[in-house]
Design a protein around this motif. Structure first.
Motif, PDB file in Angstrom:
ATOM      1  N   LEU A 134       0.829  -1.216   0.305  1.00 45.39           N
ATOM      2  CA  LEU A 134       0.136  -0.013   0.110  1.00 45.39           C
ATOM      3  C   LEU A 134       1.036   1.233  -0.199  1.00 45.39           C
ATOM      4  O   LEU A 134       0.568   2.047  -0.772  1.00 45.39           O
ATOM      5  CB  LEU A 134      -0.925   0.015   1.227  1.00 45.39           C
ATOM      6  CG  LEU A 134      -1.883  -0.837   1.526  1.00 45.39           C
ATOM      7  CD1 LEU A 134      -2.713  -0.613   2.827  1.00 45.39           C
ATOM      8  CD2 LEU A 134      -2.768  -1.010   0.451  1.00 45.39           C
ATOM      9  N   ALA A 135       2.065   1.017   1.020  1.00 43.65           N
ATOM     10  CA  ALA A 135       2.788   2.368   0.808  1.00 43.65           C
ATOM     11  C   ALA A 135       3.346   2.585  -0.433  1.00 43.65           C
ATOM     12  O   ALA A 135       3.461   3.888  -0.745  1.00 43.65           O
ATOM     13  CB  ALA A 135       3.935   2.047   1.885  1.00 43.65           C
ATOM     14  N   TYR A 190      -8.833   3.919 -10.657  1.00 49.10           N
ATOM     15  CA  TYR A 190      -7.310   3.142 -10.541  1.00 49.10           C
ATOM     16  C   TYR A 190      -7.398   2.950  -9.090  1.00 49.10           C
ATOM     17  O   TYR A 190      -6.799   1.929  -8.638  1.00 49.10           O
ATOM     18  CB  TYR A 190      -6.271   4.138 -10.999  1.00 49.10           C
ATOM     19  CG  TYR A 190      -4.985   3.875 -10.750  1.00 49.10           C
ATOM     20  CD1 TYR A 190      -4.365   2.703 -11.372  1.00 49.10           C
ATOM     21  CD2 TYR A 190      -3.857   4.580 -10.148  1.00 49.10           C
ATOM     22  CE1 TYR A 190      -3.356   2.018 -11.350  1.00 49.10           C
ATOM     23  CE2 TYR A 190      -2.856   4.139  -9.988  1.00 49.10           C
ATOM     24  CZ  TYR A 190      -2.373   3.063 -10.602  1.00 49.10           C
ATOM     25  OH  TYR A 190      -0.904   2.468 -10.441  1.00 49.10           O
ATOM     26  N   ALA A 191      -7.797   3.832  -8.189  1.00 51.37           N
ATOM     27  CA  ALA A 191      -7.500   3.545  -6.764  1.00 51.37           C
ATOM     28  C   ALA A 191      -8.522   2.530  -6.643  1.00 51.37           C
ATOM     29  O   ALA A 191      -8.207   1.464  -5.535  1.00 51.37           O
ATOM     30  CB  ALA A 191      -7.863   4.929  -6.039  1.00 51.37           C
ATOM     31  N   GLY A 233      -7.837  -1.530  -4.979  1.00 50.69           N
ATOM     32  CA  GLY A 233      -8.320  -2.253  -3.694  1.00 50.69           C
ATOM     33  C   GLY A 233      -8.195  -1.037  -2.474  1.00 50.69           C
ATOM     34  O   GLY A 233      -8.295  -1.376  -1.391  1.00 50.69           O
ATOM     35  N   LEU A 234      -7.727   0.262  -2.943  1.00 50.71           N
ATOM     36  CA  LEU A 234      -7.527   1.180  -1.730  1.00 50.71           C
ATOM     37  C   LEU A 234      -8.885   1.697  -1.491  1.00 50.71           C
ATOM     38  O   LEU A 234      -8.997   2.178  -0.299  1.00 50.71           O
ATOM     39  CB  LEU A 234      -6.643   2.330  -2.194  1.00 50.71           C
ATOM     40  CG  LEU A 234      -5.187   1.626  -2.607  1.00 50.71           C
ATOM     41  CD1 LEU A 234      -4.380   2.692  -3.232  1.00 50.71           C
ATOM     42  CD2 LEU A 234      -4.354   1.401  -1.207  1.00 50.71           C
ATOM     43  N   ILE A 235      -9.666   1.888  -2.421  1.00 51.74           N
ATOM     44  CA  ILE A 235     -10.968   2.568  -1.830  1.00 51.74           C
ATOM     45  C   ILE A 235     -12.087   1.803  -2.391  1.00 51.74           C
ATOM     46  O   ILE A 235     -12.013   0.907  -3.287  1.00 51.74           O
ATOM     47  CB  ILE A 235     -10.972   4.023  -2.521  1.00 51.74           C
ATOM     48  CG1 ILE A 235     -10.870   3.964  -4.102  1.00 51.74           C
ATOM     49  CG2 ILE A 235      -9.970   4.791  -1.916  1.00 51.74           C
ATOM     50  CD1 ILE A 235     -11.695   5.306  -4.505  1.00 51.74           C
ATOM     51  N   THR A 236     -13.342   2.360  -1.930  1.00 51.48           N
ATOM     52  CA  THR A 236     -14.492   1.542  -2.533  1.00 51.48           C
ATOM     53  C   THR A 236     -15.564   2.567  -2.893  1.00 51.48           C
ATOM     54  O   THR A 236     -15.372   3.724  -2.368  1.00 51.48           O
ATOM     55  CB  THR A 236     -15.204   0.447  -1.524  1.00 51.48           C
ATOM     56  OG1 THR A 236     -16.449   0.186  -1.932  1.00 51.48           O
ATOM     57  CG2 THR A 236     -15.431   1.196  -0.021  1.00 51.48           C
ATOM     58  N   PRO A 260     -11.402  -0.642   7.318  1.00 47.95           N
ATOM     59  CA  PRO A 260     -10.688   0.132   8.728  1.00 47.95           C
ATOM     60  C   PRO A 260      -9.379  -0.010   8.821  1.00 47.95           C
ATOM     61  O   PRO A 260      -8.466   0.888   9.508  1.00 47.95           O
ATOM     62  CB  PRO A 260     -11.537  -0.183  10.115  1.00 47.95           C
ATOM     63  CG  PRO A 260     -12.926  -0.789   9.174  1.00 47.95           C
ATOM     64  CD  PRO A 260     -12.615  -1.288   8.116  1.00 47.95           C
ATOM     65  N   ILE A 261      -8.702  -1.436   8.560  1.00 52.36           N
ATOM     66  CA  ILE A 261      -7.267  -1.333   8.686  1.00 52.36           C
ATOM     67  C   ILE A 261      -6.526  -0.361   7.658  1.00 52.36           C
ATOM     68  O   ILE A 261      -5.518   0.164   8.144  1.00 52.36           O
ATOM     69  CB  ILE A 261      -6.927  -2.800   8.491  1.00 52.36           C
ATOM     70  CG1 ILE A 261      -7.398  -3.522   9.655  1.00 52.36           C
ATOM     71  CG2 ILE A 261      -5.370  -3.061   8.518  1.00 52.36           C
ATOM     72  CD1 ILE A 261      -7.179  -5.216   9.640  1.00 52.36           C
ATOM     73  N   TYR A 262      -6.910  -0.369   6.415  1.00 52.86           N
ATOM     74  CA  TYR A 262      -6.070   0.520   5.362  1.00 52.86           C
ATOM     75  C   TYR A 262      -6.388   1.936   6.007  1.00 52.86           C
ATOM     76  O   TYR A 262      -5.551   2.799   6.008  1.00 52.86           O
ATOM     77  CB  TYR A 262      -6.832   0.360   4.026  1.00 52.86           C
ATOM     78  CG  TYR A 262      -6.297  -0.863   3.373  1.00 52.86           C
ATOM     79  CD1 TYR A 262      -5.733  -1.761   3.725  1.00 52.86           C
ATOM     80  CD2 TYR A 262      -7.020  -0.955   1.955  1.00 52.86           C
ATOM     81  CE1 TYR A 262      -5.628  -2.986   3.018  1.00 52.86           C
ATOM     82  CE2 TYR A 262      -6.707  -2.057   1.338  1.00 52.86           C
ATOM     83  CZ  TYR A 262      -6.009  -2.971   1.943  1.00 52.86           C
ATOM     84  OH  TYR A 262      -5.819  -4.254   1.203  1.00 52.86           O
TER      85      TYR A 262
END
Ligand code: ATP
Ligand code: MG
Length: 364
Positions: free
Chosen positions: A299-300, A332-333, A337-340, A350-352
């Motif tokens: 993710l970083a 793209y995001a 899998g970073l956003i919904t 919540p972990i992200y």
């Protein structure tokens, strides 16, 4: 004794698992294969793509109507724009996997001469034709990690596959499944050779469909956790199951990682006579975040990209109106899998949500 796997594809003999073939619409995929389609299966990192594709390969080979080959082309990533190097790496991978499928000697034993005679722009296509010639039934080729390829190597692979399309099913794979994080259609590929940007859609305009593999369902998360109870007799309290679901929003790797931490690493969790409680799950979450496992580290990496920040920062600050974020960047995001985008635009789980601001603070 089975356990929650957090490293690579699942193997249902060794790991607690949701049978991979139940995670996508198998009849739909079989229909596409029957129709000799070339298609894309994409999903964010560590959501089960490879597990599903390996299971599909085995299913097809067992069923017998097709011969299925799975290759992972990640090894060609380091070739970057060097087409010769990239294609050679893919040919050797293809030779290796085809040895298992076809009887000895491998039809690609002479791959060096295939490469010499046909050159880097055609050798892959010729090799695939050769495999189809010796195959007793139509060939289904699954190419994993397609988007690990870069620039001209990626363009060359896509074009060589496209060039053979009309020769299928006798002299070219009847179906090709491209598997990766993003939909090929959205690629913008920088060609060093042509000095321009080629879009995935133009290099591979034969794609019939794009399927997206989702997270587990809430029920699947529960089923996976209860595999542990079945195996060991250890109780997992309802509140704990609920917490795993709420913290991960059923992201497959996160579910496994949290459960592994709670059931196999934390001392109280290892004692099978004690139940797994909600507070153990919360402790497991803290430990995961502290350790910044590979998945969280990936993710970083993504957060270094300007277009990702353009989406994430306004969401975090709560200031940005979704309508002013470029739509392409949102897709793209979401692919990463970073956003919904379901309902309100937000971080996927919540972990992200907890780790992303920390990463952004470290890196500024
Ligand atoms: N069917 C499944 N049952 C249980 N857990 C699973 C299943 N599929 C995937 N997982 C979880 O997801 C992790 C990653 O699986 P896999 O390698 O198949 O995903 P991937 O999408 O190919 O990942 P990558 O993006 O790294 O290539 C596994 O280690 C496991 O934690
Ligand atoms: Mg994979």
């Amino acid at each position: 004794m089975r356990f929650f796997n957090t490293a690579g594809p699942v193997n249902c003999q060794d790991h607690y698992c949701i049978p991979p073939l139940t995670r996508f619409n198998l009849p739909e995929i079989l229909m596409l294969i029957k129709q000799k389609k070339y298609f894309v299966l994409h999903a964010p990192r560590q959501s089960g793509k490879t597990s599903c594709m390996l299971a599909l390969r085995d299913y097809l080979n067992h069923e017998g109507r097709y011969q299925a080959l799975y290759i992972n082309v990640e090894i060609a990533q380091t070739a970057r724009n060097n087409v010769g190097r990239g294609i050679k790496a893919i040919l050797s991978q293809l030779a290796h996997v085809s040895e298992n499928l076809f009887s000895d000697p491998s039809p690609l034993e002479n791959r060096a001469s295939i490469f010499e005679e046909n050159g880097e722009d055609a050798a892959l296509g010729v090799a695939l034709s050769l495999l189809c010639r010796v195959s007793t039934s139509p060939l289904v080729l699954i190419i994993d990690e397609i988007d690990s390829l870069i620039g001209d190597v990626l363009i060359s692979v896509l074009r060589q596959i496209r060039a053979g399309y009309t020769k299928r099913p006798k002299l070219f794979p009847s179906s090709v499944i491209l598997c990766g994080v993003r939909d090929i259609h959205d690629y913008r590929i920088h060609s060093e050779i042509e000095k321009e940007v080629i879009t995935g859609g133009s290099a591979f305009n034969i794609k019939a469909e794009s399927l997206r593999l989702g997270n587990f369902t809430k029920e699947e998360t529960r089923t996976l956790l209860l595999e542990h109870t079945k195996e060991t007799g250890q109780e997992i309290e309802e509140e704990a199951i609920k917490s795993v679901h709420l913290l991960t929003m059923d992201q497959p790797w996160l579910v496994n990682a949290l459960a592994y931490e709670a059931c196999f690493k934390i001392e109280d969790g290892i004692d099978r006579s004690l139940p797994i409680t909600q507070s153990l799950v919360m402790e497991a979450k803290e430990r995961l975040i502290q350790r910044r496992e590979t998945h969280l580290d990936q993710l970083a990496d993504k957060l270094k990209e300007e277009r990702v920040r353009r989406v994430i920062e306004p969401i975090l600050s709560g200031e940005g109106k979704p309508e002013i974020i470029p739509e392409d960047d949102i897709w793209y995001a979401e692919d990463l899998g970073l956003i919904t985008t379901k309902g309100q635009l937000r971080i996927s789980n919540p972990i992200y949500q907890e780790i992303i601001p920390r990463i952004l603070t470290y890196s500024t």
